[in-house]
Design an enzyme around this catalytic site. Sequence first.
Site, PDB file in Angstrom:
ATOM      1  N   LYS A 168       0.854  -1.192   0.000  1.00 29.19           N
ATOM      2  CA  LYS A 168       0.000   0.000   0.000  1.00 29.19           C
ATOM      3  C   LYS A 168       0.878   1.226   0.000  1.00 29.19           C
ATOM      4  O   LYS A 168       1.818   1.317   0.799  1.00 29.19           O
ATOM      5  CB  LYS A 168      -0.858  -0.013   1.288  1.00 29.19           C
ATOM      6  CG  LYS A 168      -1.810   1.144   1.408  1.00 29.19           C
ATOM      7  CD  LYS A 168      -3.133   0.801   0.799  1.00 29.19           C
ATOM      8  CE  LYS A 168      -4.080   1.964   0.693  1.00 29.19           C
ATOM      9  NZ  LYS A 168      -3.807   2.873  -0.424  1.00 29.19           N
TER      10      LYS A 168
ATOM     11  N   ASP B 134      -0.812  11.260  -3.213  1.00 32.05           N
ATOM     12  CA  ASP B 134       0.335  11.831  -2.512  1.00 32.05           C
ATOM     13  C   ASP B 134       0.559  13.212  -3.154  1.00 32.05           C
ATOM     14  O   ASP B 134      -0.396  13.804  -3.674  1.00 32.05           O
ATOM     15  CB  ASP B 134       1.560  10.898  -2.625  1.00 32.05           C
ATOM     16  CG  ASP B 134       2.692  11.316  -1.686  1.00 32.05           C
ATOM     17  OD1 ASP B 134       2.549  11.133  -0.473  1.00 32.05           O
ATOM     18  OD2 ASP B 134       3.716  11.832  -2.164  1.00 32.05           O
TER      19      ASP B 134
ATOM     20  N   LYS C 116       5.294   2.405  -2.940  1.00 31.84           N
ATOM     21  CA  LYS C 116       5.126   3.807  -3.338  1.00 31.84           C
ATOM     22  C   LYS C 116       5.391   3.909  -4.828  1.00 31.84           C
ATOM     23  O   LYS C 116       6.095   3.072  -5.398  1.00 31.84           O
ATOM     24  CB  LYS C 116       6.123   4.694  -2.586  1.00 31.84           C
ATOM     25  CG  LYS C 116       5.759   6.162  -2.563  1.00 31.84           C
ATOM     26  CD  LYS C 116       4.799   6.472  -1.447  1.00 31.84           C
ATOM     27  CE  LYS C 116       4.438   7.937  -1.368  1.00 31.84           C
ATOM     28  NZ  LYS C 116       3.686   8.241  -0.157  1.00 31.84           N
TER      29      LYS C 116
ATOM     30  N   SER D 143      -7.261   5.160   4.409  1.00 38.27           N
ATOM     31  CA  SER D 143      -7.209   4.349   3.190  1.00 38.27           C
ATOM     32  C   SER D 143      -7.611   2.909   3.504  1.00 38.27           C
ATOM     33  O   SER D 143      -8.286   2.251   2.719  1.00 38.27           O
ATOM     34  CB  SER D 143      -5.804   4.361   2.594  1.00 38.27           C
ATOM     35  OG  SER D 143      -5.646   5.499   1.795  1.00 38.27           O
TER      36      SER D 143
HETATM   37  P1  NAD Z   1       0.274  18.354  -2.062  1.00 43.38           P
HETATM   38  O1  NAD Z   1       0.883  18.309  -3.387  1.00 43.38           O
HETATM   39  O2  NAD Z   1      -1.205  18.370  -1.965  1.00 43.38           O
HETATM   40  O3  NAD Z   1       0.823  19.611  -1.240  1.00 43.38           O
HETATM   41  C1  NAD Z   1       2.177  19.907  -1.081  1.00 43.38           C
HETATM   42  C2  NAD Z   1       2.264  21.346  -0.673  1.00 43.38           C
HETATM   43  O4  NAD Z   1       3.608  21.672  -0.358  1.00 43.38           O
HETATM   44  C3  NAD Z   1       1.841  22.329  -1.775  1.00 43.38           C
HETATM   45  O5  NAD Z   1       1.082  23.370  -1.183  1.00 43.38           O
HETATM   46  C4  NAD Z   1       3.182  22.882  -2.286  1.00 43.38           C
HETATM   47  O6  NAD Z   1       3.039  24.177  -2.840  1.00 43.38           O
HETATM   48  C5  NAD Z   1       3.947  22.909  -0.985  1.00 43.38           C
HETATM   49  N1  NAD Z   1       5.397  23.012  -1.099  1.00 43.38           N
HETATM   50  C6  NAD Z   1       6.266  22.353  -1.906  1.00 43.38           C
HETATM   51  N2  NAD Z   1       7.532  22.755  -1.665  1.00 43.38           N
HETATM   52  C7  NAD Z   1       7.454  23.681  -0.664  1.00 43.38           C
HETATM   53  C8  NAD Z   1       8.399  24.455   0.048  1.00 43.38           C
HETATM   54  N3  NAD Z   1       9.713  24.355  -0.187  1.00 43.38           N
HETATM   55  N4  NAD Z   1       7.943  25.313   1.010  1.00 43.38           N
HETATM   56  C9  NAD Z   1       6.648  25.416   1.279  1.00 43.38           C
HETATM   57  N5  NAD Z   1       5.701  24.699   0.651  1.00 43.38           N
HETATM   58  C10 NAD Z   1       6.113  23.844  -0.309  1.00 43.38           C
HETATM   59  O7  NAD Z   1       0.886  17.115  -1.240  1.00 43.38           O
HETATM   60  P2  NAD Z   1       0.315  16.432   0.071  1.00 43.38           P
HETATM   61  O8  NAD Z   1      -0.490  15.257  -0.331  1.00 43.38           O
HETATM   62  O9  NAD Z   1      -0.265  17.470   0.959  1.00 43.38           O
HETATM   63  O10 NAD Z   1       1.646  15.838   0.701  1.00 43.38           O
HETATM   64  C11 NAD Z   1       2.501  16.628   1.524  1.00 43.38           C
HETATM   65  C12 NAD Z   1       3.397  15.698   2.307  1.00 43.38           C
HETATM   66  O11 NAD Z   1       2.599  14.830   3.117  1.00 43.38           O
HETATM   67  C13 NAD Z   1       4.281  14.760   1.462  1.00 43.38           C
HETATM   68  O12 NAD Z   1       5.489  14.536   2.131  1.00 43.38           O
HETATM   69  C14 NAD Z   1       3.468  13.481   1.420  1.00 43.38           C
HETATM   70  O13 NAD Z   1       4.268  12.343   1.145  1.00 43.38           O
HETATM   71  C15 NAD Z   1       2.925  13.469   2.830  1.00 43.38           C
HETATM   72  N6  NAD Z   1       1.747  12.632   3.024  1.00 43.38           N
HETATM   73  C16 NAD Z   1       0.620  12.805   2.305  1.00 43.38           C
HETATM   74  C17 NAD Z   1      -0.495  12.014   2.552  1.00 43.38           C
HETATM   75  C18 NAD Z   1      -1.800  12.233   1.840  1.00 43.38           C
HETATM   76  O14 NAD Z   1      -2.800  11.614   2.255  1.00 43.38           O
HETATM   77  N7  NAD Z   1      -1.877  13.068   0.850  1.00 43.38           N
HETATM   78  C19 NAD Z   1      -0.431  11.008   3.511  1.00 43.38           C
HETATM   79  C20 NAD Z   1       0.734  10.853   4.254  1.00 43.38           C
HETATM   80  C21 NAD Z   1       1.820  11.677   3.996  1.00 43.38           C
END
Ligand code: NAD
Length: 416
Positions: free
Chosen positions: A70, A146, A106, A349
């Site tokens: 997953k 993600d 992933k 999930s």
């Molecule tokens: P997303 O693409 O929706 O959002 C990422 C955000 O980070 C955007 O607003 C982008 O503009 C911003 N960003 C990128 N570089 C930046 C920087 N240097 N400074 C400030 N902002 C910056 O992605 P997401 O799904 O919110 O994922 C964010 C993190 O959370 C990742 O590490 C991802 O692996 C982790 N994550 C996500 C989920 C999920 O359910 N989506 C679950 C677990 C972990």
Amino acid sequence: MKNDHSPWVRSQELLKKTAKIIGLDKFLLETLLHHQKDLKVSLPLRLDNGQIKVFFGFRLQHNNLLGPYKGGLRYHPKVSEDEIKALSFWMTMKNAVIDVPFGGSKGGIVVNPKELSLKELETLTRSFVKAIVDLIGPDKDIPAPDVNTNPKIMGWIADEYYKITKDHSNAVVTGKPLEIGGLQGRTEATGLGGVFVLKTFLHLNSLFKSKMTVAIQGFGNVGRWAAEFLLKEGFKIVALSDSGGGIYLPSGFKDIEKVQAFKVKNKTLSGFGGQKIEHDKVLELPVDIIVPAALENAINHKNASKIQAKIILELANGPTTNEAEELLQKREKIIIPDILANSGGVAASYFEWFQNKNGQGWTKKEVFSKLKEKMEKAVSAVVANSKKYKTNLRDASYLLALERLQKVYKQKSTSN
Ligand code: NAD
């Protein structure tokens, strides 16, 4: 000059260190130090202007001891094999910490989705599904959103998978739109789960105060909902940032919905109000809590000494390098690690997958209450482990994951 190791190298270091503490079975350790499958695919795409461009995609399956693989799917120009290796390993560990019957995987495509039209993005996604179809499936490997992927993209994946396999359960992917088997509250779950983790941790340690100040880096799927629920729970959000820049409002943001509407309209937070700051500077502000919710290595040897907050809630995966962590531990900062803090996403999930497979449909209230229970249990187990082994919370989470993996391994393996 000191270097920050790559996310996969540093994960291997921590795995070896924690494996030693609990005397992890050597065969299991060697298994976890490697990926079971590593697929790289090329994806030629005809652009709207007739030109042909080749993209590259990955699907890495780290380990399936606990159940089907997953893990999310990331669309970003900096996606690399090393990054996906670390992310898939963290999924194995995270699923063990939050105690769901999944292994870790992933995937990602090296692409800036903002440079593609919707039609191009859909074609690219469908061709990725065709390329990895033999690897995925409701009982094999289940992708999810993600960075830069969302329910719409998950819907295309479910549809393409159905076209090829005629499997109509939709359980091949989570984070889908509600209309095709998505879960009420899945979008909010990672951010909300992080808020449950933070509150439980603060209460267990008698650290909770009203109006604790928070700065959040990243305003996407995760950061946006963390901000919303933190505000509802009595925290004061004073800074937000996205890749376009940061905004700092010492008096606190009052309406996150409004910030989101501004971001949707203008494609950036910059200009919403407050004081403009550089996007990474939000991590260095004088606040109680910082929340990295963007990408890996945001906290590294360059900025670790400038961090003022006492608590770091890692909602991004791998935001802190080992070098930075060492420094922060010396400065007695509390890091609530990613594999615990952001595990609300995969917990939800699991609920979605379970619903799809069992023909059920829960209300948002039911989902949030199940999520709260899961997160509270995980935090209590990690905190108990940190006391038992006299270690920081990241090591305690790794130790918990390894203990759980080892228990299952011993039941399945003939030599034990
Ligand atoms: P997303 O693409 O929706 O959002 C990422 C955000 O980070 C955007 O607003 C982008 O503009 C911003 N960003 C990128 N570089 C930046 C920087 N240097 N400074 C400030 N902002 C910056 O992605 P997401 O799904 O919110 O994922 C964010 C993190 O959370 C990742 O590490 C991802 O692996 C982790 N994550 C996500 C989920 C999920 O359910 N989506 C679950 C677990 C972990």
